[in-house]
Design a protein around this motif. Structure first.
Motif, short mmCIF file in Angstrom:
data_model
loop_
_atom_site.label_atom_id
_atom_site.label_comp_id
_atom_site.label_asym_id
_atom_site.label_seq_id
_atom_site.Cartn_x
_atom_site.Cartn_y
_atom_site.Cartn_z
N GLY A 1 41.10 43.34 34.65
CA GLY A 1 42.29 44.16 34.81
C GLY A 1 41.99 45.55 35.37
N HIS A 2 42.71 45.94 36.41
CA HIS A 2 42.57 47.31 36.93
C HIS A 2 43.94 47.70 37.49
CE1 HIS A 2 40.74 50.91 38.32
NE2 HIS A 2 40.83 50.62 39.60
N TYR A 3 44.70 48.40 36.67
CA TYR A 3 46.07 48.75 37.06
C TYR A 3 46.23 50.25 36.92
CZ TYR A 3 46.59 43.78 36.11
OH TYR A 3 46.42 42.42 36.11
N PRO B 1 34.03 51.65 53.91
CA PRO B 1 35.24 51.21 53.20
C PRO B 1 35.07 51.33 51.69
CG PRO B 1 34.06 49.33 54.18
CD PRO B 1 33.32 50.57 54.57
N ASP B 2 36.16 51.05 50.94
CA ASP B 2 36.11 51.09 49.47
C ASP B 2 35.06 50.13 48.95
OD1 ASP B 2 38.32 52.66 49.69
OD2 ASP B 2 39.76 51.13 49.03
N ARG B 3 34.49 50.47 47.83
CA ARG B 3 33.59 49.59 47.06
C ARG B 3 32.25 49.32 47.73
NH1 ARG B 3 35.98 45.37 47.73
NH2 ARG B 3 37.98 46.03 48.57
N THR C 1 37.55 60.22 45.65
CA THR C 1 38.64 59.56 44.96
C THR C 1 39.02 58.27 45.68
OG1 THR C 1 39.40 61.65 44.18
CG2 THR C 1 41.01 59.91 44.19
N GLY C 2 39.12 57.20 44.92
CA GLY C 2 39.55 55.93 45.51
C GLY C 2 38.46 55.16 46.22
N SER C 3 37.22 55.66 46.14
CA SER C 3 36.14 54.97 46.85
C SER C 3 35.66 53.73 46.09
CB SER C 3 34.98 55.92 47.11
OG SER C 3 34.52 56.44 45.87
N GLY C 4 36.03 53.61 44.82
CA GLY C 4 35.71 52.38 44.10
C GLY C 4 34.79 52.53 42.91
N LYS C 5 34.65 53.73 42.37
CA LYS C 5 33.74 53.94 41.24
C LYS C 5 34.19 53.14 40.01
CE LYS C 5 34.59 58.34 41.30
NZ LYS C 5 35.54 58.39 42.41
N THR C 6 35.47 53.27 39.69
CA THR C 6 35.95 52.61 38.47
C THR C 6 35.90 51.10 38.63
OG1 THR C 6 37.28 54.55 37.96
CG2 THR C 6 37.87 52.52 36.84
N THR C 7 36.28 50.61 39.81
CA THR C 7 36.19 49.17 40.06
C THR C 7 34.74 48.71 39.89
OG1 THR C 7 37.97 49.39 41.64
CG2 THR C 7 36.69 47.37 41.76
N PHE C 8 33.83 49.48 40.44
CA PHE C 8 32.40 49.16 40.34
C PHE C 8 31.98 49.08 38.87
CE2 PHE C 8 27.98 50.50 39.97
CZ PHE C 8 27.34 49.76 40.94
N1 LIG Z 1 44.20 44.90 43.03
C1 LIG Z 1 43.47 45.43 43.98
N2 LIG Z 1 43.24 44.73 45.10
C2 LIG Z 1 42.52 45.24 46.07
N3 LIG Z 1 42.01 46.47 46.07
C3 LIG Z 1 42.21 47.21 45.00
C4 LIG Z 1 42.95 46.74 43.89
N4 LIG Z 1 43.00 47.71 42.97
C5 LIG Z 1 42.31 48.76 43.49
N5 LIG Z 1 41.86 48.45 44.71
C6 LIG Z 1 41.11 49.30 45.63
O1 LIG Z 1 40.00 49.80 45.02
C7 LIG Z 1 39.82 51.15 45.43
C8 LIG Z 1 39.04 51.85 44.41
O2 LIG Z 1 39.78 52.14 43.27
P1 LIG Z 1 39.06 52.78 42.01
O3 LIG Z 1 40.07 53.04 40.99
O4 LIG Z 1 37.90 51.94 41.65
O5 LIG Z 1 38.53 54.15 42.66
P2 LIG Z 1 37.81 55.40 41.99
O6 LIG Z 1 36.65 55.72 42.87
O7 LIG Z 1 37.55 55.16 40.57
O8 LIG Z 1 38.89 56.52 42.19
P3 LIG Z 1 39.21 57.83 41.30
O9 LIG Z 1 38.19 58.85 41.66
O10 LIG Z 1 40.58 58.19 41.78
O11 LIG Z 1 39.18 57.42 39.87
C9 LIG Z 1 41.22 51.71 45.66
O12 LIG Z 1 41.23 52.66 46.66
C10 LIG Z 1 41.94 50.49 46.12
O13 LIG Z 1 41.95 50.43 47.53
#
Ligand SMILES: Nc1ncnc2c1ncn2[C@@H]1O[C@H](COP(=O)(O)OP(=O)(O)OP(=O)(O)O)[C@@H](O)[C@H]1O
Ligand SMILES: [Mg+2]
Length: 696
Positions: free
Chosen positions: A674-676, A648-650, A228-235
């Motif tokens: 957008g990622h909120y 680290p993340d991402r 969780t929070g490692s950056g999958k959705t951002t990716f």
């Molecule tokens: N606006 C932002 N600026 C910088 N970093 C951000 C921003 N928004 C999110 N992040 C970072 O990106 C990381 C990854 O978030 P993301 O939602 O991509 O994770 P995820 O792997 O999809 O998590 P989950 O399993 O909870 O869905 C977050 O931990 C946060 O540190």
């Protein structure tokens, strides 16, 4: 004296005189000199900074064997201090022997005080500090990775990566290679969807080297894992933005792929919004900006999005009541249009506008599509909204979605994991006998069918020999499906009924969204999300399958399933063998889909949570920070596991046949679109409201 080289051994040996020996030696030195110069010239022209960094050491032999692949060189202290070399960095050398261009990866860097090199005195006391003792060369060991042969005709290199089979001559020049040269030497795909920048094996970013996944590789499916929070959705969001921008891959004109995202959390419609400010305390903003400029230049949030929005009966009723109250006297098609507008506007307000606050400059309804169906029913098809944000015009096409018994009855047995094996087997037959033999007409709704199963229970048991237990299971599961509210959404409103259904033609809908993201927003229908994912997956597959049979070309569709464990779990799910059925269906879609341009991308936090066929079906695996045992499950090699467990993340390692070395460490930037966090914002607003309420 030496034998003239090349003369046959035996009695006719001819020995060189001293002069001839000196001449030959001079010729040899001359030839070596020429090669060293050529190597230097080549090195300079391919060097990033037009400089030679250092040369292969003269002090140590340079050997290459099947088991040993290390070469050593020294770097001047002053050069090192100005610009240090890191373990994992890539350098390049031109081998003086054959002018091969060799890519090197630094495996160790050693610093030694002069005392450790020349210190002869007995260590009786601690040596006092002496900065001049540090003026010693830096000893670096590197591993040759791959090479390009020299091409005499063009005076350049043949850009085909080859193994390194000769040792690098001592004195061969070493330099910092241009990024594009590293990419070519590593054999990274030169076109595809950009998914991040390359990292060194020490996970340091090479901001100018994009890692691309070719569209073809998506056809062999992708699995993304990470805690969780490692950056999958951002990716995924950044990848979709790059896919939509389409500047790094070639595709026949008018055949841009459509990404279709199944979104359990309602985050993906935000793709069209400007990115949030990158302002976390742990961010190295300079580095992130370098990556953005290096590999994502020109990538913006998409200007158009299609949202498939499941609407339950309850929700339609609510909207209808609101409109009736506000505008009495409206009926028929006009009422349907008002409902369509409100439904779309309310949605956009909830998922987009609330996030942006005052930044919205304009919101208007551009177009509402409805159609009159038989039996005085008006069906809502699509509502396009235009939004203007910071002078960007965005189009959100809201396509409401519900299921219809009449269309889904053929697959009904596959839409709930709770049907027993018997029930699944008998369900199509029960529907047929009820409609054709017992009732004599087609059911108008799932509810009608469920009621009929209960009502005709005895006939089904006695005349058709259906087992009591099977009927119990069918009744229970069918009523559960009815309770989701997603079937047969049609509500009488005066002289017409207003209804929502499935797109009449998925092919047409997806073809109207080439290069445009399609989001199936499931966040408001948690009871029905499983049904919708499976139904849509099947329908999209059917469109592809039928078109292929008719030899009609279709564009590539990339289906992205974030939180895939919700729909393809590994255990703890439904009836005994429903998991196996699910696995079989998924395997068919994945295998046959490949030929027909249908790709699947799964994302989940733990590889053990998704069904094991997903691991088998995905040829490309992308692993973010996770526990080492999970990384092992997706085939990440031991040397990366520990590093990635603390990454680290991402930051991710991609394991794929598309890379020569099978692995590529990558990093993506913070969100480019957008990622909120919807829930955090709702919370913030609630608490803010609560606070002011308390004060008044
Ligand atoms: N606006 C932002 N600026 C910088 N970093 C951000 C921003 N928004 C999110 N992040 C970072 O990106 C990381 C990854 O978030 P993301 O939602 O991509 O994770 P995820 O792997 O999809 O998590 P989950 O399993 O909870 O869905 C977050 O931990 C946060 O540190
Ligand atoms: Mg996520």
């Amino acid at each position: 004296m030496r034998r003239v080289s090349g003369s046959p051994p035996g009695s006719h040996e001819k020995f060189l005189g001293l002069e001839e020996f000196v001449d030959e030696r001079e010729r040899l030195v001359g030839e070596l000199e020429r090669r060293v110069k050529s190597a230097e010239k080549l090195a300079l022209s391919h060097s990033l900074d037009h400089k030679i960094l250092c040369r292969i050491s003269r002090r140590q032999p340079s050997a290459l064997s099947l088991s040993e692949h290390e070469i050593v060189f020294e770097i001047e202290t002053s050069t090192y201090l100005k610009s240090p070399v890191n373990v994992g960095d890539y350098l390049a050398a031109v081998n003086c022997a054959n002018l091969q261009l060799v890519l090197l990866e630094i495996v160790s860097v050693q610093r030694a005080d002069i005392l450790s090199i020349v210190g002869r005195e007995a260590p009786i006391t601690v040596a006092p500090p002496d900065p001049s003792g540090l003026a010693t060369p830096v000893l670096v060991a590197a591993r040759p990775l791959t090479a390009f042969d020299y091409d005499e005709r063009s005076g350049g290199f043949k850009e085909v990566p080859r193994p390194v089979v000769l040792p690098l001559e001592p004195q061969s020049p070493i330099f910092r290679p241009k990024p594009e040269l590293v990419a070519k030497l590593l054999g990274l795909p030169d076109e595809g969807v950009v998914v991040g920048c390359l990292l060194t094996s020490s996970l340091l970013p090479l901001a100018e080297i994009p890692v691309k996944i070719p569209l073809k590789a998506f056809l062999q499916h992708v699995l993304i894992v990470g805690s969780t929070g490692s950056g999958k959705t951002t990716f995924i969001k950044n990848m979709v933005a790059a896919l939509v921008a389409g500047k790094d891959y070639r595709v026949e004109s008018g055949m841009k792929p459509t990404p279709v995202i199944f979104d359990a959390t309602g985050e993906y419609v935000q793709l069209v919004l400007p990115p949030p400010k990158w302002e976390r305390p742990d961010l190295d903003l300079e580095e992130e900006e370098r990556i953005r400029e290096g590999i994502y230049a020109g990538i913006e949030p998409p200007n158009e999005i299609v949202v498939l929005l499941p609407i339950t009966k309850e929700e339609l009723e609510k909207i209808l009541n609101c409109i009736r109250e506000a505008a009495r006297g409206i009926t028929g098609g006009e009422l349907a249009r008002k409902v369509a507008e409100k439904l779309a506007k309310d949605y956009v307000d909830e998922v987009l506008l609330k996030l942006l606050g005052e930044n919205i400059e304009r919101l208007e309804v551009e177009k509402v599509d409805t159609v009159e169906m038989e039996e005085s029913t008006v069906r809502i098809l699509e509502t396009s909204l235009k939004i203007r944000i910071s002078s960007r015009e965005i189009c959100v096409r809201v396509v409401p979605l519900a299921l219809e018994f009449a269309r889904a009855k053929r697959d009904l047995h596959e839409l709930s994991p709770d049907f027993s094996t018997q029930a699944r087997h008998f369900l199509p037959r029960i529907i047929r006998v009820l409609e054709e033999d017992i009732i004599g007409r087609e059911f108008r709704s799932l509810e009608e069918f469920a009621a009929s199963v209960d009502e005709k229970r005895n006939v089904l048991m006695n005349r058709y020999k259906i087992h009591r237990g099977t009927l119990d299971n069918i009744s229970r599961c069918t009523w559960a499906l009815v309770d989701t509210g997603i079937f047969d959404v049609s509500i009488p409103a005066g002289e017409v009924s207003i209804s929502i259904g499935e797109p009449s033609d998925y092919g047409a809908l997806l073809s109207s969204a080439k290069g445009i993201p399609v989001v199936v927003d499931l966040h408001r229908v948690s009871d029905a999300e499983y049904i919708i994912v499976h139904r849509l997956l099947r329908q999209i597959f059917r469109w592809k399958y039928d078109a292929y049979e008719r030899r009609e070309p279709t564009h590539q569709v990339i289906i992205i399933i974030d939180e895939a464990h919700r729909y393809f779990p590994s255990a703890g799910f439904g009836e005994r063998d429903s998991l196996e059925l699910l696995a079989r269906q998924l395997t068919t879609i994945a295998r046959l889909g490949r030929m027909r341009g249908l790709s699947l991308v799964f994302s989940t936090h733990l590889p053990d949570d998704v069904h094991r066929v997903i691991l088998q079906l995905s040829n490309t695996k992308i692993a973010f920070r996770s526990e080492p045992q999970y990384l092992e499950r997706v085939g990440i090699p031991p040397e990366y596991r520990e590093r990635l467990a603390n990454a680290p993340d991402r930051v991710a390692i991609i394991r794929s046949h598309i890379f020569r070395s099978h692995y590529a460490p990558v990093k993506t930037t913070p969100p480019l679109v957008g990622h909120y966090d919807l829930s955090a914002i709702t919370l913030m607003r609630t608490s803010a409201r609560g606070g002011s309420g308390g004060g008044s």
